[in-house]
Every structure is written in C-alpha cells, then in structure tokens.
Design a protein around this motif. Structure first.
Motif, PDB file in Angstrom:
ATOM      1  N   PRO A 207      41.762 -36.925  92.554  1.00 36.17           N
ATOM      2  CA  PRO A 207      41.997 -35.481  92.407  1.00 36.17           C
ATOM      3  C   PRO A 207      41.396 -34.910  91.129  1.00 36.17           C
ATOM      4  CG  PRO A 207      44.003 -36.588  93.120  1.00 36.17           C
ATOM      5  CD  PRO A 207      43.016 -37.670  92.769  1.00 36.17           C
ATOM      6  N   PHE A 208      41.121 -35.778  90.135  1.00 33.98           N
ATOM      7  CA  PHE A 208      40.542 -35.331  88.867  1.00 33.98           C
ATOM      8  C   PHE A 208      39.068 -35.686  88.765  1.00 33.98           C
ATOM      9  CE2 PHE A 208      45.095 -36.071  88.090  1.00 33.98           C
ATOM     10  CZ  PHE A 208      45.464 -34.808  87.657  1.00 33.98           C
ATOM     11  N   ASP A 209      38.421 -35.935  89.901  1.00 37.45           N
ATOM     12  CA  ASP A 209      37.012 -36.268  89.878  1.00 37.45           C
ATOM     13  C   ASP A 209      36.210 -35.132  89.257  1.00 37.45           C
ATOM     14  OD1 ASP A 209      35.105 -38.420  91.429  1.00 37.45           O
ATOM     15  OD2 ASP A 209      34.124 -36.490  91.176  1.00 37.45           O
ATOM     16  N   PRO A 210      35.182 -35.449  88.447  1.00 34.94           N
ATOM     17  CA  PRO A 210      34.380 -34.381  87.825  1.00 34.94           C
ATOM     18  C   PRO A 210      33.798 -33.390  88.823  1.00 34.94           C
ATOM     19  CG  PRO A 210      33.827 -36.498  86.865  1.00 34.94           C
ATOM     20  CD  PRO A 210      34.762 -36.779  88.005  1.00 34.94           C
ATOM     21  N   MET A 211      33.507 -33.850  90.036  1.00 34.39           N
ATOM     22  CA  MET A 211      32.949 -32.928  91.027  1.00 34.39           C
ATOM     23  C   MET A 211      33.967 -31.890  91.481  1.00 34.39           C
ATOM     24  SD  MET A 211      30.840 -33.782  94.524  1.00 34.39           S
ATOM     25  CE  MET A 211      32.180 -33.566  95.701  1.00 34.39           C
ATOM     26  N   LEU A 212      35.256 -32.198  91.305  1.00 34.75           N
ATOM     27  CA  LEU A 212      36.321 -31.306  91.762  1.00 34.75           C
ATOM     28  C   LEU A 212      37.056 -30.629  90.618  1.00 34.75           C
ATOM     29  CD1 LEU A 212      37.826 -33.754  94.390  1.00 34.75           C
ATOM     30  CD2 LEU A 212      36.516 -31.705  94.913  1.00 34.75           C
ATOM     31  N   ARG A 213      36.667 -30.940  89.386  1.00 34.72           N
ATOM     32  CA  ARG A 213      37.400 -30.408  88.237  1.00 34.72           C
ATOM     33  C   ARG A 213      37.481 -28.886  88.282  1.00 34.72           C
ATOM     34  NH1 ARG A 213      36.414 -27.829  83.886  1.00 34.72           N
ATOM     35  NH2 ARG A 213      34.169 -27.824  84.243  1.00 34.72           N
TER      36      ARG A 213
END
Length: 402
Positions: free
Chosen positions: A294-300
C-alpha cells in the motif's frame, strides 16, 4: 505551437519504468545492486505494519524477488550506505543524498518547534542538553532509555514524554541520526559519530538554491513528468512556490517543456517534462501479476495513480472496521500496466499460512481461471518470502467488483 502529447499507455509505461516496475522482477537484491535500486526510487518508505511483511520489504521484494529483509538491514545498519529521515514519511535514503537534507533539518526544526510546542509536549526543549549528554556518555539509545521518570500523557502512542519528543526533534533537525531499529523502535546516536564529518551540518555549506535545484531535478527524474506541485510533494521539502519558481526558470532556459498527458479517463493534463522525454524508449511492462505494498512509491501519490491508472485506492487502517470498503490492509495487484484489483490477506505465522480472505477485481477486469493461476504463482512467491508453508483461500475469496 501545439504541445507534445503522451497517450495514457505511454505515460503509464514511463511512470512504471521510473519506479522499476516495467521490467520483469529480477536481478540482484543485496549490496550495491540493492543500493542502486533504492537510488533509482529515491527512497523507500518505512512502516511498522506487518500483515504479511513490512512495507519497505514488500516494496523491494516486488521488484527483486531474491530480496530478503536482512539485505536492507545490512545496507542500512552495517554498511551505512543509507540514512533514515523524513520525506512525506519516515524513509531510508541513499547516504550520498545526505547533504541535500541539511535544508530539511533546518525547516523541520522551525516547523516542529511551533507545531509541538503546545501539543501536550511542553518542556521538550529543556531536555535537549540532557538527552545529548546521555548519548555522549552512554552511547546510542532508544526512547525507552530516556525520560524514565517523566510522565507520559494519556493520548495514545503518539503522546510522548518530553525526552522522547526531544529525541525525535534532535533527529529531525540533524543533531542525532537514527542508526537502526530494534523491533521497529528507533535507535539514536550523535550525528558526528555516524555521518562522515565532511557531510555533517556545519561542516558543509548548504546553499538553499542548490538544494532546491537538486530536489526538483531529482523528483522529475523519478516521476518522468510532473506538475510543479508534484515536484514539491515528492520529497516534501521544497514548497510549491519554490517548485513553481524553479519550473519557470527551467522552462525559460529550455531545460523543461510543457507537454500534455492523457489520463485514464481521457482527460488531458498539462505537465512538465524533459525535452527528450517523447523520444525516450521504455520497456513494455511485464504481464506478471505482482502484489504491491500500500506504500509502494508508484501509489504514494494516490491522486496521480488514479489519474494514470484509473485506480482509486485508500488505505483503511484508521477506518473503523464497520466502515471499511475493503479491509484493514489491502494490497493492490499489478498486471502489465494495469492495476487489476486488490487483495486482503494475512500471514498467520502460528500456522505457517498465508490466508487470502478476499480479492476484488476492478470493474474492467474479467477474472479468468488463467488469471487465478498467475495470482497463485505470485502468492506462492510471497508465501516463501514471508517464510510461510502454504497459501489458503477463504471459501468465498473472489468478490464481485465494487
């Protein structure tokens, strides 16, 4: 003159490539190889929730399946190739970026003195000298080693005693450095004993304009294209006004140009990019299913992810159970250049089981038997990474799209 335009598929590919998610997940995952990956991402956010594995470990595993948690620990705590500080949240950052954090130390000091002054932390400034002397005399400490005779408030885990607040302030403002974590509790030491002397604040000049220039350039390198607001938000140090001024100067010099990016819903958005972006060749994203943190850089940046991928995602950790749409800690699923669904799963370590409670495909996704097999292959990889024995599915795990 007409603006150059990136269609949505190309825009997704560029963004994924900058986040190391376009190429097949493979490659070295320790030492210099791992540091190269973190340098490419810019930073890796740290988070304590361990539903399957901690967020930072999931971020790195999704790109390098041979990664294991001790690889990051060695790079950070033994090799000192990373330091921990704040971007939009706590993160590990390549040590070579440290000089560009002098400005952050200064700004955090100014901000936190006013923000924390009356936030049930009165008296923390009076503990600075005591805390620093204790560390000087006794070595690195955790928050449990200081302020033992101080009363903690009743506001919950964030309602720290004054010495704990002093530790956090001295870390955020640069006098202390976090040297690692035990049970996810930070350990602090004097910066002068951890960071090479020539990099420390006071020993290296910190030119504000140079730092803003570096931060904006580095943000754009990792985003591919962005508005000035997105450049400011990437490291969360530069103000939007500073990013706008930087962008205007770069446009005038020809270092940037305005282009149009087509969003997932067909709308067109003006952004900034390097002049050669349209000619850049990027790999076609791999079709393998990947579980993302949920904290992936792509989704930040949740709004950016929704614009590019049409994927509305919000973490519901702090939402009361009865009001959650999906679940406490739900993992997005990536396939090719599409976010195809979200999965609610948990490691039951006492039974050695990765239990899948629910999966919700996106409305535009037909969930076939072949897709289930690809998901099972990915979950088996996650199971091994989490050191579990098997994957089990709830009887009604496949849900109707919402």
């Amino acid at each position: 003159m007409a603006l150059r335009q990136l269609d949505n598929k190309t825009a997704r590919a560029v963004f994924m490539d900058r986040h190391a998610l376009a190429e097949p997940p493979s490659g070295g995952a320790r030492g210099a190889d791992l540091l190269d990956l973190i340098r490419r991402l810019g930073f890796v956010q740290l988070d304590s929730i361990n539903t399957v594995a901690r967020a930072h470990d999931m971020i790195l595993f999704s790109r390098r399946p041979s990664y294991r948690a001790n690889n990051l620990k060695r790079l950070y705590e033994r090799d000192r190739a990373l330091f921990e500080h704040w971007t939009h949240d706590a993160a590990v950052i390549p040590m070579e970026f440290y000089p560009h954090w002098h400005l952050r130390f200064q700004r955090d000091a100014d901000l936190l003195k006013s923000r924390w002054k009356n936030w049930r932390r009165d008296g923390f400034e009076q503990q600075f000298a005591t805390v620093l002397q204790h560390i000087r005399d006794h070595g690195p400490v955790s928050s449990s080693d200081v302020g033992k005779d101080e009363k903690k408030g009743s506001g919950g885990w964030w309602d720290w005693h004054p010495s704990k607040t002093a530790l956090e302030f001295l870390w955020r403002s640069g006098a202390l450095t976090v040297i690692g974590r035990s049970g996810f509790q930070k350990r602090y030491d004097l910066t002068e004993r951890v960071i090479e002397t020539h990099l420390c604040p006071g020993n290296m000049s910190c030119d504000e304009d140079q730092t803003v220039d570096w931060l904006c350039n580095a943000a754009l390198d990792r985003l591919g294209f962005a508005t000035s607001g997105e450049l400011a938000a990437f490291w969360d140090t530069v103000s939007t006004a500073e990013a706008k001024e930087w962008s205007a100067k770069a446009l005038t010099k020809g270092d940037l140009q305005e282009i149009e990016v087509t969003c997932a819903d067909g709308r067109v958005r003006k952004v900034l990019a390097r002049p050669d972006l349209a000619e850049t060749t990027v790999p076609s994203p791999t079709g393998r299913i990947r579980v993302l943190s949920p904290f992936d850089p792509m989704l930040r940046d949740r709004n950016r992810a929704e614009r590019l991928f049409g994927f509305h995602y919000r973490i519901e950790v702090f939402v009361p159970a009865a009001k959650r749409t999906y679940g406490y800690y739900v993992f997005p699923l990536l396939e090719g250049d599409r976010l195809i669904g979200r999965i609610d799963m948990k490691a039951h370590r006492d039974r050695g089981v990765l239990h899948v409670n629910s999966l919700w495909p996106e409305r535009s996704v037909r969930w076939s038997d072949a897709r289930t097999r690809r998901l099972q292959s990915e979950l088996d990889r996650v199971r091994r990474f989490a050191d579990l024995d098997k994957v089990e599915f709830a009887a009604d795990w496949l849900k109707d799209p919402k």
